[in-house]
Design a protein around this motif. Structure first.
Motif, PDB file in Angstrom:
ATOM      1  N   GLN A 126       0.808  -1.200  -0.132  1.00  5.54           N
ATOM      2  CA  GLN A 126      -0.353   0.243  -0.126  1.00  5.54           C
ATOM      3  C   GLN A 126       1.010   1.158  -0.050  1.00  5.54           C
ATOM      4  OE1 GLN A 126      -2.415  -1.007   3.462  1.00  5.54           O
ATOM      5  NE2 GLN A 126      -4.330  -0.921   2.048  1.00  5.54           N
ATOM      6  N   ASP A 129       1.149   2.712  -3.039  1.00  7.60           N
ATOM      7  CA  ASP A 129       0.261   3.721  -4.008  1.00  7.60           C
ATOM      8  C   ASP A 129      -0.070   4.846  -3.606  1.00  7.60           C
ATOM      9  OD1 ASP A 129      -2.261   4.585  -5.229  1.00  7.60           O
ATOM     10  OD2 ASP A 129      -3.889   3.206  -3.234  1.00  7.60           O
ATOM     11  N   GLU A 134      -2.409   5.754  -0.562  1.00  5.90           N
ATOM     12  CA  GLU A 134      -2.168   3.974   0.069  1.00  5.90           C
ATOM     13  C   GLU A 134      -3.281   3.538   0.571  1.00  5.90           C
ATOM     14  OE1 GLU A 134       0.548   5.718   2.913  1.00  5.90           O
ATOM     15  OE2 GLU A 134       1.846   6.002   1.727  1.00  5.90           O
ATOM     16  N   ARG A 135      -4.142   3.190  -0.576  1.00  8.39           N
ATOM     17  CA  ARG A 135      -5.425   2.773  -0.142  1.00  8.39           C
ATOM     18  C   ARG A 135      -4.686   1.125  -1.239  1.00  8.39           C
ATOM     19  NH1 ARG A 135      -8.359   7.225  -1.340  1.00  8.39           N
ATOM     20  NH2 ARG A 135      -8.542   6.568  -3.448  1.00  8.39           N
ATOM     21  N   ARG A 136      -4.525   1.024  -1.914  1.00  6.04           N
ATOM     22  CA  ARG A 136      -3.703  -0.092  -2.693  1.00  6.04           C
ATOM     23  C   ARG A 136      -3.036  -0.973  -2.463  1.00  6.04           C
ATOM     24  NH1 ARG A 136      -5.430   2.685  -8.311  1.00  6.04           N
ATOM     25  NH2 ARG A 136      -4.211   4.332  -7.202  1.00  6.04           N
TER      26      ARG A 136
END
Length: 147
Positions: A126, A129, A134-136
Motif C-alpha cells: 500500500q 499507492d 495508499e489505499r491499494r
C-alpha cells in the motif's frame, strides 16, 4: 492547472517508452535525454533516470537487458494501455497473465516473472499507492527483460 506528463508504454521483450532492450548504454542515455530525463546516476552495470524511478541494467557487452520502473509524478507507465501504478497489484497481475500464454499464474505479492513476456513485478504494498492515497496494493517496480 493540470500538467501533462508523458506516458511511456511497456512493450514486453522490446521497450519501455524511448528505451529499447538491446540498445547500447549510449543509445539509452540519449533516448531518455531526448525524452527529458537525463542520466542522474550510474553505478556499475546500472543507469538511473528521473530520481531513480527508471533503472536500466546492462549486460557485460553494455547492451540494455533490463528496464525497471517505479512510480513517478513525472511520467505515466502503461502496459496494455493500463497505468501500472494506478491499478491494484492483483488486477495488473491478471491483465499481464492474460497476455502471457504460458498456463496458469498464481498471484504473489512479493515478486513474479511472467516467463513468455519477461515482465517482472516486485513488492506489492500500500505504501506504493501514490496516486490513491495508499489505499491499494501497488507494485514497487515493474520491469521488462530482454531475451
Amino acid at each position: 492547472m493540470n500538467i501533462t506528463v508523458p506516458t511511456f508504454e511497456f512493450v514486453p521483450l522490446h521497450s519501455f517508452g524511448p528505451a529499447v532492450l538491446g540498445a547500447s548504454r549510449a543509445e539509452i542515455r540519449t533516448a531518455f535525454l531526448r525524452a527529458g530525463f537525463p542520466l542522474e546516476d550510474s553505478l556499475g552495470s546500472s543507469d538511473y533516470f528521473c530520481a531513480a524511478s527508471i533503472q536500466v541494467e546492462y549486460s557485460p557487452s553494455e547492451r540494455a537487458n533490463f528496464i525497471g520502473v517505479s512510480s513517478s509524478p513525472r511520467f505515466a507507465a502503461h502496459i496494455y494501455g493500463v497505468d501500472v501504478f494506478d491499478i491494484d497489484a492483483s488486477e495488473i497481475f491478471a491483465i499481464i497473465a492474460s497476455h502471457d500464454n504460458s498456463g496458469a499464474h498464481i498471484f504473489d505479492e512479493y515478486e513474479y516473472l511472467f516467463p513468455n513476456q519477461l515482465v517482472s513485478l516486485w513488492g506489492a504494498d500500500q505504501q506504493y499507492d501514490r496516486k490513491g492515497n495508499e489505499r491499494r496494493f501497488i507494485w514497487a517496480q515493474v520491469g521488462i527483460r530482454g531475451t
